[in-house]
Design a protein around this motif. Sequence first.
Motif: not given
Length: 114
Positions: A10-24, A61-66
Amino acid sequence: MSEPKKPKKPSRQQVYTLLVQIGRKKGDGLPDKATGAALMCFASGVDEAEAVRETVAILKQADTAPLDVTGYGTLAEREEEGHEIDDEERALMQQALDENAVIVAQVTPFYDKL
């Protein structure tokens, strides 16, 4: 003779809710006058640390700045804390699990106050 198939673990993967702040960052796709944004993400991982690492890597990779990541736990943990989770959110969490992916569910741009 063929070898008997081993039962799939069985997969040990779980889904986590994350709030990410990114700069410009050039090419980040945010509105012109935005100073950054908050991204609500659902990310799969064997633990929250892995989910955070994968999310930050994908966002870079998506050109954001976490800049900062706040974890809110798994679906079960959020339910234990009394969070209201609608069907759409549950569907996105399931998609993240099924696809072993990071899903950006919501983007809230930040603006300087005038």
